[in-house]
Design an enzyme around this catalytic site. Structure first.
Site, PDB file in Angstrom:
ATOM      1  N   HIS A 163     -48.330 -12.903  -6.093  1.00 64.28           N
ATOM      2  CA  HIS A 163     -48.822 -14.202  -5.639  1.00 64.28           C
ATOM      3  C   HIS A 163     -47.969 -15.334  -6.182  1.00 64.28           C
ATOM      4  O   HIS A 163     -47.736 -16.336  -5.508  1.00 64.28           O
ATOM      5  CB  HIS A 163     -50.275 -14.373  -6.064  1.00 64.28           C
ATOM      6  CG  HIS A 163     -51.106 -13.195  -5.692  1.00 64.28           C
ATOM      7  ND1 HIS A 163     -52.147 -12.737  -6.437  1.00 64.28           N
ATOM      8  CD2 HIS A 163     -51.001 -12.369  -4.621  1.00 64.28           C
ATOM      9  CE1 HIS A 163     -52.653 -11.660  -5.860  1.00 64.28           C
ATOM     10  NE2 HIS A 163     -51.975 -11.428  -4.759  1.00 64.28           N
ATOM     11  N   CYS A 181     -41.821 -11.925  12.366  1.00 61.73           N
ATOM     12  CA  CYS A 181     -42.134 -12.875  11.302  1.00 61.73           C
ATOM     13  C   CYS A 181     -41.961 -12.317   9.879  1.00 61.73           C
ATOM     14  O   CYS A 181     -42.416 -12.922   8.929  1.00 61.73           O
ATOM     15  CB  CYS A 181     -43.547 -13.429  11.467  1.00 61.73           C
ATOM     16  SG  CYS A 181     -44.821 -12.186  11.248  1.00 61.73           S
TER      17      CYS A 181
HETATM   18  C1  PEP Z   1     -45.016  -8.570   7.275  1.00 63.29           C
HETATM   19  O1  PEP Z   1     -45.534  -7.516   6.922  1.00 63.29           O
HETATM   20  O2  PEP Z   1     -43.857  -8.649   7.699  1.00 63.29           O
HETATM   21  C2  PEP Z   1     -45.766  -9.837   7.237  1.00 63.29           C
HETATM   22  C3  PEP Z   1     -45.284 -10.921   7.789  1.00 63.29           C
HETATM   23  O3  PEP Z   1     -46.921  -9.837   6.543  1.00 63.29           O
HETATM   24  P1  PEP Z   1     -46.996  -9.828   4.957  1.00 63.29           P
HETATM   25  O4  PEP Z   1     -45.629  -9.995   4.416  1.00 63.29           O
HETATM   26  O5  PEP Z   1     -47.932 -10.926   4.584  1.00 63.29           O
HETATM   27  O6  PEP Z   1     -47.570  -8.454   4.689  1.00 63.29           O
END
Ligand code: PEP
Ligand code: MG
Length: 754
Positions: free
Chosen positions: A365, A678
């Site tokens: 975090h 993303c």
């Molecule tokens: C991912 O898994 O690429 C994502 C964008 O989610 P997080 O990094 O929050 O798991």
């Protein structure tokens, strides 16, 4: 502890103190100590070895040949002395030459001595040297003698820390913590910063390690313990813990330790033997830290950390450093800490220029908050909290994951040159802010920003992003100590949409579980949390939390267009169920008379390979799809994204992964389902280019990455990139990176970061 033992070591410490009061500078003090210890323990030899870099140097001796002093050196781990330094455990033997690891240093003349007893000189788990006594005859050193030697070693450690043995003569030791120190850690957040150290834990200076009135010292200890217990009780009684960095588990562990009879008894024993209360606490802390370094069980390690933190609090009370004004943050402060919670980091906020952590993980975090605040962060910088002191000059290279503490001038100069170059590139990127990410051959790609804290939103405008492509809602939950209720959540989402000022924001519902455990949630003991009960799986099984969040999102939108996506959807049914839940809530809100958005888009995150092969109907029902590349990649290669041993083992530009992304792009295209990428990789220019060549047309990344990605896309021909990739794939290469890299090297454009 037998009383005799305590009295003996107290007598020895008193002698030491009287002698040191008369002794002059560095070397003389060391010589006095060896004389007194040799006489008191009736040993023919007493020697002090101190650590200089990776070696131990014989710094003073009574009994060995004087010419060996400052000449004899050994590596940590070499010989019996090295073994003591390495293991932080005493070694005793009646027959040194046949002891395991024995190594003979002829220049010292030590072949005469058969018996050997050595103890580590350590401070807070950090071995600074070794204290040794030797005798000619076979001698079985008693437990009392080992104890006395350990007590002296504690005092030597404190004095070394205070610089008591340093001097100006050529043979004198350099002052501690004055030499340059370099640490190679792991990138937490890119960027570079030059500044001064700000220690998160206040530094504790003990000016007088010995105390000869154990009664008075014990009274001080108990008074401090009382205050400590009161403090912990007050924190536990405090209903709103949202502002303090600790949460309930930690506080309960603290309360348990603060009343632990064994701990208090050991502290009293050390005081009885002549040590000051502070040194007694540090002695226990050293033992805890040594144990900590050997324990791999994460739960036990956490509890030992808690004990360590509690000891720090007690030390602060004893040294009076708990009253110090800690609000003052110097200019260009670089925070140095073992680890830090997200709430505490947010408290420092943008007043920090950089952060260096001794522990931490990429997905922690704290790392997420540092990213949101765009503060360069290096994690896992070995020993940094031992080496750094407040106000030390420090350079943090978040791109390379390295730290230079007290750097030499030439290193600092090279670093500044790099920072200047970065600043120049930033200017060039900023100039592109309002220009589209259109390649030379006319393909336009949309670039969005990832966000997760209110603190992210101000950079939306300056970054040139078209909107927020991934808003991680769990971060607001993670930095809080209690569940934010519906109205509070709704106000928060409304503020985000206000700040986005008409630009679209894609909210992702809570992605908790796995590494993201809420402070107020009972931790599920799962054998493999990343593959466990997380994200939409929790949402569908615990509908209450999901429904409350969906209601809050609908209310927060106040009629404005709303985009919501569900994380970690592994099969069509999960999406269908989550979507139905949202449409039910929309209906319910409408009936309750709340304004509902006219335009609502419902999407799924594609983070497991299974979803890429879902039935066509899934692609038709989803209003959009967002590829969570961080998770998708870890499941595609079966390589834990948090595990440094395997995290970088498989290249994102591996041909198999490229082909997989191409398949997803094609399926989405067939159903006209908008798709974006993303994960973190979208923010790396060469990766973004390769993804675009595979057919993806929308990316979401950190705000700071938009400039470099846009710049590269605008500098190249996409069809040419595609040709290079196809050629590499056809040639049997494992990754398309070398081919792409080779091609980009030929492109004549400044600031192309590949
Ligand atoms: C991912 O898994 O690429 C994502 C964008 O989610 P997080 O990094 O929050 O798991
Ligand atoms: Mg994910």
């Amino acid at each position: 502890m037998p009383h005799r033992q305590a009295v003996e070591s107290r007598v020895l410490l008193k002698r030491l103190r009287d002698a040191l009061a008369e002794a002059g500078q560095g070397q003389e003090r060391l010589d006095r100590i060896t004389d007194i210890v040799a006489a008191s323990l009736v040993a023919e030899v007493c020697s002090i070895y101190l650590r200089v870099g990776d070696e131990l140097e014989l710094c003073a001796t009574t009994g060995l040949k004087a010419e060996a002093v400052h000449r004899t050196r050994m590596r940590v781990s070499q010989g019996l002395v090295g073994r003591i330094a390495e293991t932080a455990e005493p070694v005793k033997t009646k027959d040194a030459p046949s002891a395991r690891g024995f190594r003979y240093f002829p220049e010292t003349g030590e072949e005469l001595y058969a018996s050997f007893l050595g103890v580590p000189i350590q401070r807070l788990g950090d071995v600074l040297g070794v204290l040794v006594v030797q005798n000619r005859a076979a001698r079985d050193y008693s437990d009392d003698e080992i104890y006395a030697l350990e007590v002296v070693a504690m005092v030597i450690a404190e004095m070394a820390e205070l610089g008591a043995f340093t001097g100006t003569a050529e043979t004198d030791l350099p002052a501690p913590h004055r030499m340059p120190y370099f640490a190679r850690g792991v990138v937490g957040q890119e960027g570079a910063a030059e500044g001064v150290v700000l220690m998160h834990d206040p530094e504790i200076v003990i000016t007088n390690p010995m105390a000869d009135d154990p009664e008075a010292e014990r009274a001080r200890l108990h008074e401090a313990l009382e205050r400590l217990r009161d403090e912990v009780d007050r924190l536990i009684g405090d209903d709103d813990l949202s502002d303090s960095g600790e949460h309930r588990d930690v506080l309960n562990a603290w309360r348990m330790f603060a009343h632990d009879k064994g701990w208090v008894r050991r502290l009293e024993e050390s005081i009885e033997s002549g040590l000051a209360a502070e040194v007694a606490v540090e002695r226990e802390q050293s033992a805890t830290r040594t144990r900590m370094s050997r324990i791999s069980d994460p739960y036990l390690r956490e509890r030992l950390h808690d004990l360590d933190d509690l000891s720090n609090r007690l030390l602060r009370i004893l040294t009076g450093s708990d009253h110090l004004a800690d609000g003052a943050i110097p200019e260009k402060a670089i925070l140095v800490a073992r680890n830090i919670g997200p709430g505490e980091l947010l408290d420092y906020g943008r007043r920090l220029s950089g952060i260096v952590l001794e522990e931490g993980s990429v997905g922690s975090h704290a790392a997420i908050v540092a990213r949101a605040l765009a503060i360069p962060l290096v994690i896992q910088a070995e020993r940094i909290t031992h080496e750094a002191h407040n106000s030390d000059p420090i350079l943090v290279d978040g791109d390379g994951g390295v730290v230079h503490l007290r750097p030499e001038e030439n290193v600092a100069e090279a670093f500044r040159a790099k920072m200047d170059m970065l600043a120049e590139a930033q200017e060039a990127f900023a100039a592109l802010r309002d220009k589209p990410a259109t390649t030379r051959d006319g393909t336009t790609v949309s670039l969005f920003m990832n966000a997760g804290l209110m603190a992210d939103l101000p950079s939306l405008k300056g970054s040139g992003a078209e909107g927020v492509g991934l808003y991680r809602t769990e971060l607001q939950f993670l930095v809080r100590r209690t569940v934010p209720q519906r109205e509070e959540q709704a106000r928060f989402y409304a503020r985000i949409l206000d700040a986005a000022d008409g630009k679209p924001v894609t909210f992702r519902t809570l992605d908790i579980g796995s590494d993201k455990v809420l402070p107020y949630m009972k931790r599920q003991e799962e054998p493999n949390p990343a593959l466990g009960w997380r994200a939409i799986r929790v949402g569908l099984d615990r509908r209450g939390v999901l429904r409350m969040q969906l209601q809050a999102l609908i209310r927060g939108a106040k009629g404005r267009p709303l985009k919501i996506m569900f994380p970690f959807v592994a099969q069509f049914d999960e999406f269908r169920a989550a979507r139905a839940c949202l449409t039910d809530e929309l209906e319910r809100e409408r009936k309750l008379g709340h304004e509902v958005p006219e335009n609502i888009e419902i999407g799924a995150m594609l983070e497991t390979p299974s979803l890429a092969f879902a039935p066509d109907q899934f692609f038709q029902l989803a209003d959009f799809i967002s590829i969570g590349g961080n998770d998708l990649k870890q499941f595609f290669f079966a390589a834990d994204r948090e595990n440094e041993l395997v995290r970088r083992r498989y290249d994102t530009l591996n041909v198999s992964f490229m082909s997989f992304l191409e398949l997803i792009a094609r399926r989405c295209d067939e159903h006209r389902t908008p798709v974006s990428f993303c994960g973190e990789d979208a923010g790396r220019p060469m990766e973004a280019l390769a993804f675009a060549a595979m057919g993806l047309r929308q990316f979401s990344m950190r705000g700071a990455s938009i400039g470099p990605v846009k710049h590269l896309l605008r500098s190249v021909d996409l069809s040419e990139a595609r040709r290079i990739i196809d050629q590499a794939r056809a040639s049997g290469s494992q990754s398309v990176r070398p081919a792409l890299q080779g091609w980009l090297d030929t492109i004549d454009a400044p600031y192309i970061s590949k």
